[in-house]
Every structure is written in structure tokens, then in C-alpha cells.
Design an enzyme around this catalytic site. Structure first.
Site, PDB file in Angstrom:
ATOM      1  N   CYS A 113       0.818  -1.225   0.000  1.00  0.00           N
ATOM      2  CA  CYS A 113       0.000   0.000   0.000  1.00  0.00           C
ATOM      3  C   CYS A 113       0.851   1.274   0.000  1.00  0.00           C
ATOM      4  O   CYS A 113       0.340   2.355  -0.286  1.00  0.00           O
ATOM      5  CB  CYS A 113      -0.958  -0.008   1.189  1.00  0.00           C
ATOM      6  SG  CYS A 113      -2.144  -1.354   1.084  1.00  0.00           S
ATOM      7  N   HIS A 255      -3.290   7.251   2.848  1.00  0.00           N
ATOM      8  CA  HIS A 255      -3.699   5.962   2.285  1.00  0.00           C
ATOM      9  C   HIS A 255      -5.047   5.604   2.897  1.00  0.00           C
ATOM     10  O   HIS A 255      -5.247   5.729   4.115  1.00  0.00           O
ATOM     11  CB  HIS A 255      -2.639   4.911   2.618  1.00  0.00           C
ATOM     12  CG  HIS A 255      -3.088   3.515   2.310  1.00  0.00           C
ATOM     13  ND1 HIS A 255      -3.623   3.174   1.097  1.00  0.00           N
ATOM     14  CD2 HIS A 255      -3.098   2.389   3.064  1.00  0.00           C
ATOM     15  CE1 HIS A 255      -3.946   1.891   1.117  1.00  0.00           C
ATOM     16  NE2 HIS A 255      -3.636   1.392   2.298  1.00  0.00           N
ATOM     17  N   ASN A 285     -10.051  -0.014   0.757  1.00  0.00           N
ATOM     18  CA  ASN A 285      -8.598   0.018   0.564  1.00  0.00           C
ATOM     19  C   ASN A 285      -8.247  -0.481  -0.839  1.00  0.00           C
ATOM     20  O   ASN A 285      -8.419  -1.660  -1.138  1.00  0.00           O
ATOM     21  CB  ASN A 285      -7.939  -0.869   1.630  1.00  0.00           C
ATOM     22  CG  ASN A 285      -6.422  -0.817   1.581  1.00  0.00           C
ATOM     23  OD1 ASN A 285      -5.836  -0.338   0.605  1.00  0.00           O
ATOM     24  ND2 ASN A 285      -5.785  -1.324   2.634  1.00  0.00           N
TER      25      ASN A 285
HETATM   26  O1  UT7 Z   1      -3.126  -0.863   4.107  1.00  0.00           O
HETATM   27  C1  UT7 Z   1      -2.691  -1.704   5.112  1.00  0.00           C
HETATM   28  C2  UT7 Z   1      -3.585  -2.877   5.032  1.00  0.00           C
HETATM   29  N1  UT7 Z   1      -4.419  -3.182   6.141  1.00  0.00           N
HETATM   30  C3  UT7 Z   1      -4.971  -2.384   7.055  1.00  0.00           C
HETATM   31  O2  UT7 Z   1      -4.745  -1.239   7.128  1.00  0.00           O
HETATM   32  C4  UT7 Z   1      -5.877  -3.001   8.073  1.00  0.00           C
HETATM   33  C5  UT7 Z   1      -5.378  -2.803   9.473  1.00  0.00           C
HETATM   34  N2  UT7 Z   1      -6.221  -3.395  10.478  1.00  0.00           N
HETATM   35  C6  UT7 Z   1      -7.511  -3.023  10.685  1.00  0.00           C
HETATM   36  O3  UT7 Z   1      -8.038  -2.172  10.014  1.00  0.00           O
HETATM   37  C7  UT7 Z   1      -8.265  -3.673  11.835  1.00  0.00           C
HETATM   38  O4  UT7 Z   1      -7.381  -4.382  12.641  1.00  0.00           O
HETATM   39  C8  UT7 Z   1      -9.419  -4.597  11.352  1.00  0.00           C
HETATM   40  C9  UT7 Z   1     -10.519  -3.764  10.739  1.00  0.00           C
HETATM   41  C10 UT7 Z   1      -8.893  -5.607  10.362  1.00  0.00           C
HETATM   42  C11 UT7 Z   1     -10.002  -5.334  12.559  1.00  0.00           C
HETATM   43  O5  UT7 Z   1     -10.464  -4.437  13.527  1.00  0.00           O
HETATM   44  P1  UT7 Z   1     -10.157  -4.720  15.078  1.00  0.00           P
HETATM   45  O6  UT7 Z   1     -10.859  -3.672  15.839  1.00  0.00           O
HETATM   46  O7  UT7 Z   1      -8.659  -4.787  15.204  1.00  0.00           O
HETATM   47  O8  UT7 Z   1     -10.891  -6.102  15.325  1.00  0.00           O
HETATM   48  P2  UT7 Z   1     -10.269  -7.518  15.744  1.00  0.00           P
HETATM   49  O9  UT7 Z   1      -9.398  -8.051  14.665  1.00  0.00           O
HETATM   50  O10 UT7 Z   1      -9.692  -7.356  17.095  1.00  0.00           O
HETATM   51  O11 UT7 Z   1     -11.563  -8.419  15.802  1.00  0.00           O
HETATM   52  C12 UT7 Z   1     -12.547  -8.222  16.749  1.00  0.00           C
HETATM   53  C13 UT7 Z   1     -13.621  -9.276  16.565  1.00  0.00           C
HETATM   54  C14 UT7 Z   1     -13.086 -10.709  16.479  1.00  0.00           C
HETATM   55  O12 UT7 Z   1     -14.020 -11.521  17.171  1.00  0.00           O
HETATM   56  P3  UT7 Z   1     -13.727 -12.021  18.670  1.00  0.00           P
HETATM   57  O13 UT7 Z   1     -12.460 -12.829  18.569  1.00  0.00           O
HETATM   58  O14 UT7 Z   1     -13.559 -10.771  19.492  1.00  0.00           O
HETATM   59  O15 UT7 Z   1     -14.945 -12.804  19.018  1.00  0.00           O
HETATM   60  C15 UT7 Z   1     -13.161 -11.052  14.994  1.00  0.00           C
HETATM   61  O16 UT7 Z   1     -13.366 -12.430  14.763  1.00  0.00           O
HETATM   62  O17 UT7 Z   1     -14.319  -9.060  15.307  1.00  0.00           O
HETATM   63  C16 UT7 Z   1     -14.377 -10.288  14.571  1.00  0.00           C
HETATM   64  N3  UT7 Z   1     -14.394  -9.974  13.145  1.00  0.00           N
HETATM   65  C17 UT7 Z   1     -15.513  -9.701  12.470  1.00  0.00           C
HETATM   66  N4  UT7 Z   1     -16.817  -9.686  12.850  1.00  0.00           N
HETATM   67  C18 UT7 Z   1     -17.727  -9.345  11.919  1.00  0.00           C
HETATM   68  C19 UT7 Z   1     -13.325  -9.854  12.314  1.00  0.00           C
HETATM   69  N5  UT7 Z   1     -13.764  -9.506  11.078  1.00  0.00           N
HETATM   70  C20 UT7 Z   1     -15.110  -9.403  11.151  1.00  0.00           C
HETATM   71  C21 UT7 Z   1     -16.111  -9.064  10.219  1.00  0.00           C
HETATM   72  N6  UT7 Z   1     -17.383  -9.059  10.653  1.00  0.00           N
HETATM   73  N7  UT7 Z   1     -15.829  -8.746   8.947  1.00  0.00           N
END
Ligand code: UT7
Length: 343
Positions: A113, A255, A285
Site C-alpha cells: 500500500c 492511504h 482500501n
Molecule cells: O493498508 C494496510 C492494510 N491493512 C490495514 O490497514 C488493516 C489494518 N487493520 C484493521 O483495520 C483492523 O485491525 C481490522 C478492521 C482488520 C479489525 O479491527 P479490530 O478492531 O482490530 O478487530 P479484531 O481483529 O480485534 O476483531 C474483533 C472481533 C473478532 O471476534 P472475537 O475474537 O472478538 O470474538 C473477529 O473475529 O471481530 C471479529 N471480526 C468480524 N466480525 C464481523 C473480524 N472480522 C469481522 C467481520 N465481521 N468482517
């Protein structure tokens, strides 16, 4: 020595709109979860009929049509992408041929990215030396997603953007490429990427059976943390090295990965939210296309004015991160193709 100038800008957002609601019919997610965690409402998909080259041709043509130049005037066609047309030859060769850039050399660059800003930093000296370049950032990330992995499938979209660039002493105005910096930390290659399908992990029937596909995998929270820290740091350093005050930055063009990341970075750098451009809600993204697509949208909305200073920051796979200042001597002509229909 001459500066490098962006003479015109082209943007292409493919026509298929995939809403969060549509995704929630396909996997265990919800509009509420996606909007709260990322700010994303919808993303574009090129569908099966398009490729990275055809999308690049759209944005490249848009930039050329907006300008006073013809494809035959180009010395270089550069495509920055992590989702290339094929392993070899370079996507840029397909674009060079389709545009009719018969005097040009064509090459691809890959940097995650942050790749588009890195590519601008690599290519600017060529523009300063008098060359005319079409620098394109394109991703068809919906082709690289694991639709069974809700933690990545909701985050990405497709798009393409193009900058036509040349030297400041050629009599054409535009956006001047100012100071910039980029860095990488290759000890973090396992956190975010598309590991399978290369020479290290060639796709075999066993890997496919184990569900190790040639799709994006990411440890989201780790990426989030590093993205905020590194983009804030490099953004501040570029402003300091250019001896500018925060009040002299008219726009931050980050970005477009996640609204929470954008908010955290601009808060840490100390720039008020009204001077930060975001359209992550509409396009998600788009990797290497993201910053050019944002600029293309800003020009379309007439948000960019002569005399303004823009600061871009980006972070992605590698990890690599970059920051770049842009000075608007003159508003460049631009064309943004973005009509879409929900699918
Ligand atoms: O350009 C660089 C590329 N990438 C990025 O910039 C992405 C960087 N990361 C992020 O944007 C965030 O970390 C995410 C949006 C990917 C995730 O957000 P988060 O607040 O860090 O959530 P998490 O990964 O801690 O997940 C929280 C919960 C989990 O469930 P449990 O374990 O708490 O029960 C996940 O399984 O949310 C769950 N989860 C979802 N639930 C519904 C993960 N993806 C989803 C989804 N829908 N799509």
C-alpha cells in the site's frame, strides 16, 4: 535543477459497487461491524471481465485525455501493483501497447500500500531530468481475497489511478512533487501479504487442500498498530525536514485503509479532521491505487486549489511506509471515471 510536476491526473473506479449489506449476505459479517471498525460502506469490484491491465488503461487514458499530451510523447509507462496481470511480462507492457506509447519503456513496481508513494519517489528524478512519465497505481484486490476470511474480505476494493509527470521547465504547470521519505522493515513480511503462489510457496494441490490459497492474509490488529505509529512518525518527519509548520499543510491525503487509522494518524500528527481527505467509505482500501484515486476524487470535487500544500502518508505490506509533500503550483486537469451500480 527542474522539479517533477504532475501535469494531469486520471482515476478509474470500476463500475460494480459491493455494499456491506451485500457482503453480509455472503459471509458472517454486518454493515454495523464493518462501518464501526473501518468506516467502509462499500467498495468497487472490477468483476471477471476486467484485469489489472484494462483498469490501468482506463486511468492512463483518463490522464492522457485530460492533458495536452499523446501516448507517443511518453518516455516511461510505470505500473505499481501487487495484483499484476501475470508474473511476466510486466503489466505496464500491456498498457504501453494498448495506449500506443511507442516511444516508451514499460516496467512494474511492487510495494504494497506504500508502493505508489515509493514509485513516485523513484520516478521523480526521471521527470526532473526531462522525461515524460505515466505513473499508474492499480489493484484488483477483489481477485486476491479469500472470501471465507471475513477479517480481510471486507476491507479491500479495486481501482486505478494515473499521474502524467514531467519536468517543471517544460512550460506546463501542475502539482510539484516536494520532499518525501520512505522506509521498510522486512522483518515483518509475515504479518501482511499474499504469500502463496510465488517461488517460496508454489501452489500445489496439498496447499490448496490445506486452504492455503494465493490470497491476502493479514494480522489486522498488528498492522493497525504499526500503521498508526509509522505513518504518524514519517509524516511528522517530512513536515519537519521541509521546515513547514502544521498550519501550512492544507490537506492530508492519507492511504485509505481504515477511517480509524486515518483519524489516529492525523490526531497524532496534530492536523484537524477538516483538513484530512477521506473517501474510504466509498472505495475501501485500493492498495497502490489509493492515494492517486483520492487525489483524483479531490480534483473532481474541486477541493485542490492553487498554492495549497498536500501531505500524503501510506503504510502497507513489507512493512513499507512513506510520506510525500505535494505543492499545488497550478490545479492540473483531471478525469475521474467513477459511475457505478450496486451488484
Ligand atoms: O493498508 C494496510 C492494510 N491493512 C490495514 O490497514 C488493516 C489494518 N487493520 C484493521 O483495520 C483492523 O485491525 C481490522 C478492521 C482488520 C479489525 O479491527 P479490530 O478492531 O482490530 O478487530 P479484531 O481483529 O480485534 O476483531 C474483533 C472481533 C473478532 O471476534 P472475537 O475474537 O472478538 O470474538 C473477529 O473475529 O471481530 C471479529 N471480526 C468480524 N466480525 C464481523 C473480524 N472480522 C469481522 C467481520 N465481521 N468482517
Amino acid at each position: 535543477m527542474a522539479d517533477a510536476i504532475i501535469w494531469s491526473v486520471g482515476g478509474y473506479a470500476p463500475p460494480h459497487i459491493i455494499t456491506n449489506k451485500r457482503l453480509s449476505e455472503r459471509m458472517d459479517t454486518s454493515d454495523e461491524w464493518i462501518q464501526t471498525r473501518t468506516g467502509i460502506r462499500e467498495r468497487r469490484s472490477a468483476g471477471d471481465e476486467e484485469t489489472t491491465a484494462t483498469a490501468s488503461i482506463q486511468s492512463g487514458k483518463a490522464a492522457l485525455e485530460a492533458s495536452e499530451f499523446e501516448a507517443e510523447d511518453l518516455d516511461w509507462v510505470v505500473v505499481c501493483t501487487d495484483t499484476p496481470e501475470m508474473w511476466s511480462p510486466a503489466t505496464a507492457c500491456f498498457v504501453q501497447d494498448a495506449l500506443g506509447a511507442r516511444q516508451a519503456s514499460a516496467i512494474d513496481l511492487t510495494g504494497g500500500c506504500a508502493g505508489f508513494l515509493q514509485t513516485l519517489q523513484i520516478m521523480s528524478p526521471l521527470a526532473q531530468a526531462g522525461k515524460r512519465l505515466l505513473v499508474i497505481g492499480t489493484e484488483l484486490l477483489t481477485h486476491a481475497l479469500n472470501w471465507n476470511d471475513r477479517s480481510t474480505a471486507v476491507l479491500f476494493g479495486d481501482g486505478s489511478s494515473a499521474f502524467l509527470m514531467g519536468p517543471s521547465d517544460a512550460g506546463h504547470g501542475g502539482i510539484r512533487i516536494g520532499p518525501g521519505l520512505s522506509r521498510s522493515d522486512g522483518s515483518q513480511t509475515d504479518i501482511l501479504g499474499k504469500p502463496y503462489g510465488g517461488t517460496r510457496y508454489a501452489i500445489t494441490p496439498e496447499l490448496v487442500r490445506e486452504g492455503r490459497l494465493h490470497t491476502i492474509r493479514m494480522e489486522g490488529p498488528k498492522v493497525f498498530k504499526h500503521a498508526v505509529t509509522m505513518m504518524s512518525d514519517i509524516g511528522r518527519r517530512v513536515i519537519q525536514e521541509a521546515q513547514l509548520g502544521l498550519e501550512q499543510i492544507d490537506w492530508v491525503v492519507p492511504h485509505q485503509a481504515n477511517q480509524r487509522i486515518i483519524d489516529a494518524v492525523t490526531h497524532q500528527v496534530g492536523i484537524p479532521a477538516e483538513r484530512v481527505f477521506s473517501h474510504v467509505a466509498r472505495f475501501a482500501n485500493t492498495g497502490s491505487a489509493s492515494i492517486g484515486l483520492a487525489m483524483s476524487d479531490m480534483l473532481d470535487q474541486r477541493l485542490i486549489k492553487p498554492g495549497q500544500r498536500l501531505l500524503s502518508v501510506a503504510f502497507g505490506a513489507g512493512f513499507s511506509w512513506a510520506s510525500q509533500l505535494f505543492f499545488v503550483d497550478q490545479v492540473p486537469p483531471a478525469q475521474f471515471i467513477h459511475a457505478g451500480e450496486p451488484v
